[in-house]
Design a protein around this motif. Structure first.
Motif, short mmCIF file in Angstrom:
data_model
loop_
_atom_site.label_atom_id
_atom_site.label_comp_id
_atom_site.label_asym_id
_atom_site.label_seq_id
_atom_site.Cartn_x
_atom_site.Cartn_y
_atom_site.Cartn_z
N SER A 126 -14.55 9.28 -39.86
CA SER A 126 -14.09 8.64 -38.72
C SER A 126 -13.62 9.53 -37.66
CB SER A 126 -13.24 7.60 -39.21
OG SER A 126 -12.01 7.09 -38.01
N PRO A 127 -13.67 9.41 -36.36
CA PRO A 127 -13.05 10.36 -35.38
C PRO A 127 -11.66 10.05 -35.37
CG PRO A 127 -14.29 8.85 -34.30
CD PRO A 127 -14.70 8.53 -35.83
N ARG A 128 -11.08 9.01 -35.83
CA ARG A 128 -9.50 8.66 -35.76
C ARG A 128 -9.06 9.37 -36.55
NH1 ARG A 128 -8.67 3.52 -33.36
NH2 ARG A 128 -10.51 2.09 -32.75
N HIS A 129 -9.67 9.77 -38.08
CA HIS A 129 -8.87 10.58 -38.99
C HIS A 129 -9.23 11.77 -38.91
CE1 HIS A 129 -8.93 6.42 -39.83
NE2 HIS A 129 -7.67 6.39 -40.16
N VAL A 130 -9.65 12.63 -37.86
CA VAL A 130 -9.72 14.09 -37.89
C VAL A 130 -8.29 14.80 -38.14
CG1 VAL A 130 -10.36 16.28 -36.46
CG2 VAL A 130 -11.80 13.96 -36.51
#
Length: 661
Positions: free
Chosen positions: A599-603
Motif C-alpha cells: 500500500s502506498p499509505r504504508h511506505v
C-alpha cells in the motif's frame, strides 16, 4: 500518570444538554425504567446503568430506534459469554432496509464530490433518497439474476464513490455478504483478503485519482479476475476510461439500468453483513464478520446518541473503503442523515481541503483523522477565517491519538463553539469503545468516557483495573457488534487468540489506555505491532511479503511508532545480504515494492540498515519490544532479554533509540 487537569476547551450548558438526542433517550429510560439519570442528565450515571443492565439498555435502544420495538429484556442477550454472546434470537433485521427507511424529498441521501469538485472543475452531485432506493433495487435485482444468494460474497475494489454505497446496500438487501478494498492496495494485498472469502461477484474500478494524478488499475483488476476462480461475474465501474468495459465483464450502467424498488430479505439478527479485515500482523489478514442486527443497533447508539446526528444532518468522514470508517460513515443513512462521499486525497488541492469541502456542501458533522488535524495545525492554517464553517456543529477525530495541541488548534483556528470528539474503537467492533458525548466537557488531549453499553477499563498485567496509569484496554461485557466469527475459523481458535488472551472471557483490544481520576481517558497507541496510518491498518506481514523477495534483503523488521506530539514514525530496518550496501537505488526499490505490493499509505519513513533482526526464541520478530524502545521505554522493561534469540542485537536498537530520543 496525569498530574493535573488539562484545559477545558468546551463546556455544555444545562440547556444544551437538554436539547440533545441522548437527553431525550435518557428521559425515556428514566420514565420507563425508573432510573435516576439526573437533571440535566449525568452521563456517568447513565453509562453505569447501561453496563450494569445490558439487557435493559439494548432493549431500550432497539425500541427507541424503531429497529426492534417491544423486545422483552429476557430476549435481548440470551447468552452473555464472550465469545459466543447471543443477541435478540428469533428476530430479523436487514441493514439495507433500515438504511433506506428514511426516504424523504427534504434532503438528499448522498452528496458526492471528487478532487475536481474541490479544484473548481465540477459541482457536487446529489443523489435523492428515491434515486438511491431505485439504484439499490436495480443492483440487487442484477445480483439475483446472476444467481447470488444469501451468504454469497460480493467483493469490491472501489474508491469512496456512490457506486460503492449502492453496491453495498444492494448486496445487503438480498443477504449477500459485502467486502471491500481500496484501489490503492496492490494485487497481493487484495488477494490476501479476497481469496480467503471466495467471492461470487467482483465490483471493480478501472482507476482512481489521488493528489491530482490518475492511477490506472486495469492491470490489477485483470490479475484479480485471473486469481479469483470463484468470481462468476465482474461488474466494471468506470472512473478513468468511461468507454471501456473489460472482456466478459458487465458494465455498471447495465447493472443498475432496471431501476426498481428494492425487495429486502428478512435476515436473522446475526446474519453476516460484511467482512472486514484485521491488520494481518501475523500471517494473512483475518476476515472479521459482523452481523446485520449488531451493526444497526450499534450505529444508532454511536451516531444518534453519542454524535447527536439527526435526519437532515450532512455527515462526512474522510475514509477509504479499506477503513471501517467508510462503513460507519455510510451508516449515517440509518439515522436519516445525508452522507457526503469524498473520492480523493485528504489534503488536495490544499491542506484545508476538508474544511473547504465542509463549507461547499454544508457539512454539519465533519469527521476526519488525527493525522489530518495535526497536519493542519503544523501548516498554520486558520480555516475558521477562510471558510464558512457556520453549519459545522461537531468535528470527529479518530485513527490515532489526537494530541492536546491539536485540540487547542481546533478551538483557536476553526471555531470556539464547535464540539470536538476524539474517538477510539476499531475495525474489530465497527464502532467505538471510548468516545464523546455532548453531555460532557471537552478537555485537551483526552477522550471523554467509555461509550454507553461498553464496559471498558484499563487493566494491568495481573488483570486488575487501574487508574492514573497505563493499562491494556479491555472490555468485560459483550457488545452486539463484536464479530460473529472470523472467516475460515470453524472452531473459533483464531478468534479467541486474537482477543481473549491472556484473559479468557475478557476482550483485550491491543491499545494502551489510561483512565484518569476524573474519568476521562487517554489512548497512547497500540500495544501490539499493527501499522496504523491515518486509521488505515495494515499488518507487518504485508510489508514483509513485499520486501522479502528482494535478493539484497536477508531480514527486516518494520515498526509503527506513535509519537508524543501525535506524529507517527514508521521505520523499516533491513539486514542486508553479505556484500550488499544500502544504496539509494536499493531504497527506491524497497519503497516501490511496498507501494505496489502492499500500500502506498504504508511506505516507510526511513529505511535503516542494521546488523541483524532480533527474534523471540520461537522465531517471531521482536516487533512490540523494539517499538517500545523507540517510544522511550526503559530497555529493561521493554525487552525480556531471556526471550530473545540474540540479546546482543537488541543493544544496537537501544543505541538507535537513544540517538533518536
Amino acid at each position: 500518570m496525569t498530574e493535573s487537569a488539562p484545559d477545558v476547551l468546551w463546556q455544555p450548558t444545562p440547556e444544551s444538554i437538554r436539547a440533545t438526542r441522548l437527553a431525550a433517550f435518557a428521559a425515556r429510560v428514566a420514565e420507563r425504567r425508573g432510573v435516576d439519570v439526573g437533571d440535566p442528565v449525568d452521563y456517568d450515571r447513565l453509562w453505569r446503568w447501561s453496563v450494569e443492565h445490558l439487557d435493559a439498555f439494548w432493549a431500550e435502544v432497539a425500541d427507541w430506534s424503531g429497529v426492534l420495538p417491544g423486545v422483552p429484556d429476557d430476549r435481548v442477550l440470551t447468552r452473555r459469554e464472550m465469545p459466543g454472546a447471543e443477541w435478540f434470537p428469533g428476530t430479523t433485521v436487514n441493514y439495507a432496509e433500515q438504511a433506506l427507511r428514511h426516504a424523504t424529498d427534504e434532503h438528499p441521501a448522498l452528496i458526492s464530490v471528487t478532487e475536481g469538485t474541490l479544484a473548481g472543475e465540477s459541482e457536487p452531485v446529489e443523489t435523492s433518497w428515491a434515486d438511491l432506493r431505485r439504484q439499490v433495487g436495480a443492483f440487487a435485482a442484477t445480483l439475483r439474476r446472476l444467481g447470488v444468494r444469501p451468504g454469497d460474497r460480493v467483493a469490491a475494489y472501489l474508491p469512496n464513490v456512490p457506486e460503492a454505497v449502492v453496491a453495498f446496500l444492494g448486496a445487503a438487501s438480498i443477504g449477500a455478504v459485502w467486502s471491500s478494498c481500496a484501489p490503492d492496495f496492490g494485487t497481493r494485498s487484495v488477494l490476501d483478503r479476497f481469496a480467503q472469502i471466495e467471492p461470487t461477484v467482483l465490483v471493480a474500478v478501472d482507476g482512481y485519482r489521488f493528489n491530482g494524478r490518475p492511477h490506472d488499475r486495469r492491470d490489477v483488476v485483470a490479475d484479480l479476475r485471473a486469481a479469483l476462480p470463484t468470481v462468476r461475474t465482474t461488474i466494471a465501474v468506470p472512473r478513468l476510461f468511461p468507454d471501456e468495459v473489460p472482456d466478459g465483464a458487465l458494465s455498471w450502467a447495465d447493472a443498475v439500468a432496471d431501476e426498481q424498488e428494492p425487495q429486502f430479505e428478512p435476515l436473522p439478527f446475526d446474519a453476516p453483513l460484511w467482512i472486514v479485515y484485521s491488520s494481518g500482523t501475523t500471517g494473512l489478514p483475518k476476515g472479521i464478520v459482523h452481523g446485520h442486527g449488531g451493526v444497526v443497533l450499534e450505529q444508532h447508539k454511536q451516531l444518534a446518541l453519542h454524535g447527536d446526528v439527526r435526519p437532515g444532518d450532512r455527515f462526512y468522514w474522510y475514509a477509504s473503503t479499506a477503513w471501517i470508517m467508510w462503513n460507519i460513515a455510510t451508516s449515517a443513512l440509518l439515522v436519516g442523515a445525508t452522507v457526503v462521499v469524498h473520492d480523493g486525497a485528504p489534503a488536495y488541492p490544499a491542506v484545508d481541503a476538508q474544511f473547504a469541502l465542509a463549507a461547499r456542501t454544508g457539512i454539519t458533522y465533519l469527521g476526519t483523522s488525527a493525522g489530518y488535524l495535526t497536519a493542519c495545525e503544523k501548516a498554520g492554517i486558520r480555516p475558521g477565517e477562510t471558510c464558512d464553517l457556520s453549519r459545522v456543529r461537531a468535528i470527529g477525530s479518530t485513527g490515532s491519538p489526537l494530541p492536546a495541541s491539536a485540540f487547542r488548534w481546533v478551538y483557536d483556528a476553526v471555531s470556539p463553539d464547535v464540539f470536538l470528539g476524539s474517538l477510539s474503537g476499531g475495525t474489530d467492533v465497527a464502532t467505538g469503545f471510548i468516545g464523546s458525548s455532548l453531555l460532557l466537557p471537552v478537555t485537551a488531549g483526552e477522550l471523554q468516557r467509555p461509550m454507553l453499553g461498553v464496559a471498558a477499563a484499563a487493566w494491568d498485567e495481573q488483570g486488575r483495573p487501574v487508574t492514573e496509569e497505563l493499562g491494556e484496554l479491555v472490555v468485560t461485557e459483550p457488545m452486539p457488534s463484536m464479530p460473529l466469527y472470523f472467516w475460515a475459523d470453524p472452531d473459533g481458535t483464531r478468534y479467541r487468540e486474537a482477543y481473549f488472551e491472556p484473559w479468557p472471557g475478557v476482550w483485550r483490544h491491543g491499545d494502551w489506555l489510561e483512565v484518569t481520576g476524573r474519568g476521562t481517558c487517554v489512548i497512547t497507541g497500540r500495544s501490539d505491532s499493527t501499522l496504523n496510518r491515518g486509521g488505515v491498518r495494515m499488518g507487518t506481514a504485508d510489508i514483509y511479503a513485499a520486501v522479502e523477495p528482494i535478493p539484497e534483503i536477508a531480514d527486516c523488521v518494520v515498526l509503527g511508532v506513535e509519537q508524543p506530539d501525535g506524529g507517527y514514525w514508521m521505520p523499516l530496518f533491513v539486514q542486508l545480504a553479505p556484500g550488499t550496501e544500502l544504496t539509494d537505488d536499493l531504497v527506491a526499490r524497497i519503497r516501490q515494492a511496498i507501494r505496489t505490493g502492499a500500500s502506498p499509505r504504508h511506505v516507510p519513513d526511513e529505511v535503516i540498515a542494521v546488523p541483524g533482526v532480533p527474534h523471540t526464541k520461537t522465531g517471531k520478530r521482536l516487533e512490540v519490544p523494539l517499538k517500545r524502545l523507540f517510544q522511550g521505554v526503559d530497555p529493561r522493561k521493554a525487552v525480556n532479554a531471556g526471550a530473545v534469540d540474540d540479546p546482543a542485537l537488541v543493544e544496537h536498537y537501544v543505541g538507535l533509540a537513544r540517538k533518536r530520543g
